[in-house]
Scaffold this active site. Structure first.
Site, PDB file in Angstrom:
ATOM      1  N   ALA A 129       0.864  -1.183   0.000  1.00 36.24           N
ATOM      2  CA  ALA A 129       0.000   0.000   0.000  1.00 36.24           C
ATOM      3  C   ALA A 129       0.899   1.231   0.000  1.00 36.24           C
ATOM      4  CB  ALA A 129      -0.878  -0.006   1.240  1.00 36.24           C
ATOM      5  N   GLY A 141       0.329  -4.901   1.034  1.00 35.06           N
ATOM      6  CA  GLY A 141      -0.911  -4.884   0.253  1.00 35.06           C
ATOM      7  C   GLY A 141      -0.752  -5.554  -1.109  1.00 35.06           C
ATOM      8  N   GLU A 168      -1.188  -9.128  -0.390  1.00 34.51           N
ATOM      9  CA  GLU A 168      -2.612  -9.361  -0.099  1.00 34.51           C
ATOM     10  C   GLU A 168      -3.446  -9.379  -1.379  1.00 34.51           C
ATOM     11  OE1 GLU A 168      -2.623  -6.120   2.815  1.00 34.51           O
ATOM     12  OE2 GLU A 168      -3.504  -7.552   4.215  1.00 34.51           O
ATOM     13  N   GLU A 219       4.421  -4.856   7.126  1.00 33.25           N
ATOM     14  CA  GLU A 219       3.612  -3.891   7.892  1.00 33.25           C
ATOM     15  C   GLU A 219       4.111  -3.695   9.317  1.00 33.25           C
ATOM     16  OE1 GLU A 219       2.419  -6.258   5.900  1.00 33.25           O
ATOM     17  OE2 GLU A 219       0.698  -5.517   4.757  1.00 33.25           O
TER      18      GLU A 219
END
Ligand code: COA
Length: 255
Positions: free
Chosen positions: A62, A105, A108, A128
């Site tokens: 992300a 992300g 993911e 993260e």
């Protein structure tokens, strides 16, 4: 706008992430675009497989710049979970074609696909924890189901970045291929899948997804028991079995 490119090769569509200057980091705007395209593609009957691809890098997570100043309320709006769930529920099979970094992300996003093909030098992980947070796009839910709770906890608690061979060994990816072969191999696999009956593919996927939501094998098998007979109403079932008996290749028409 303009960070996702759609191309179609036969019955498979390829969604390519195009933000090389940030190693394909996923901004909110990029994920909004992805969401819109997934909605459109899911509504069309034209494709039988979907490939998610990030040239050079699948996605380095992300966008940290985008979310650095978020309050909890803003973080909730920023979260990619609704879009990744939409991808997870995409009606036909999905394949992540992973090169370079697939982190946070980005990983993911790949985990929300049904199948994953990684280039030999692909690097995967959940960094993260090194940023003071945890995965927020379905990683805590999907990783344990794929690799087991203990291995997922190890990845998430340590932020370790693992190699493609290690990811293959623990079941995080389905196959590894030489660098440069990722997209062609994903297209080959998509082509192979797309030759089959769309109804059979869709029903198989929905049955597996629904079955996975059931805690007991018996209730999951009951979902299959309910869905399986419906396929005998299709022309493709008649064609598939007739072709076998006539010793020829079936021609499925998705009816
Ligand atoms: N969010 C925002 N920008 C990112 C990014 C991310 N997740 N990952 C990479 N970028 C940007 C960098 O800021 C840099 O931009 P700049 O040139 O404007 O400074 C550019 O992409 C290139 O990255 P850089 O760090 O210089 O490349 P590298 O080869 O040295 O390192 C990584 C590659 C992937 C190891 C490193 O970029 C990284 O650790 N990224 C963050 C990974 C992460 O924590 N993801 C999870 C987020 S929840």
């Amino acid at each position: 706008m303009g960070h996702i490119k759609v191309t179609q090769s036969g019955p498979a569509a390829v969604l390519s992430i195009d933000r090389p200057e940030a190693l394909n980091a996923l901004s909110r705007a990029l994920v909004d675009e992805l969401d819109e395209m997934l909605e459109q593609l899911a509504a069309s009957n034209e494709i039988k497989a979907l490939i998610l691809y990030g040239p050079r890098n699948f996605a380095a997570g992300a966008d940290i710049r985008d979310m650095a100043g978020c309050t909890p309320e803003q973080a909730s709006t920023f979260s990619f979970t609704p879009t990744f769930n939409r991808l997870g529920e995409f009606p036909v099979p999905t394949i992540a074609a992973m090169e370079g970094y697939a982190l946070g992300g980005g990983l993911e996003l790949a985990l929300a696909c049904d199948l994953r093909i990684a280039g030999e030098s692909c690097k995967m992980g959940f960094p993260e924890i090194t940023l003071g947070i945890m995965p927020g796009g379905g990683g805590t839910a999907r990783a344990p189901r794929l690799v087991g709770t203990a291995k997922a906890m190890e990845l998430i608690f340590t932020g370790s970045v693992i190699s493609a061979p290690e990811a293959l060994r623990i079941g995080l990816v389905n196959q590894t291929v030489p660098d440069g072969e990722v997209l062609p191999q994903a297209q080959k696999l998509a082509g192979r899948i797309s030759a089959f009956s769309r109804t059979a593919l869709e029903t198989a996927k929905q049955t597996i997804l629904e079955g996975a939501r059931h805690p007991s094998v018996l209730s999951a098998a009951a979902v299959e028991y309910r869905n399986w007979p419906s396929l005998f109403a299709t022309q493709d079932q008649k064609e598939g079995m007739r072709a076998f008996l006539e010793k020829r290749k079936p021609v499925f028409t998705d009816r």
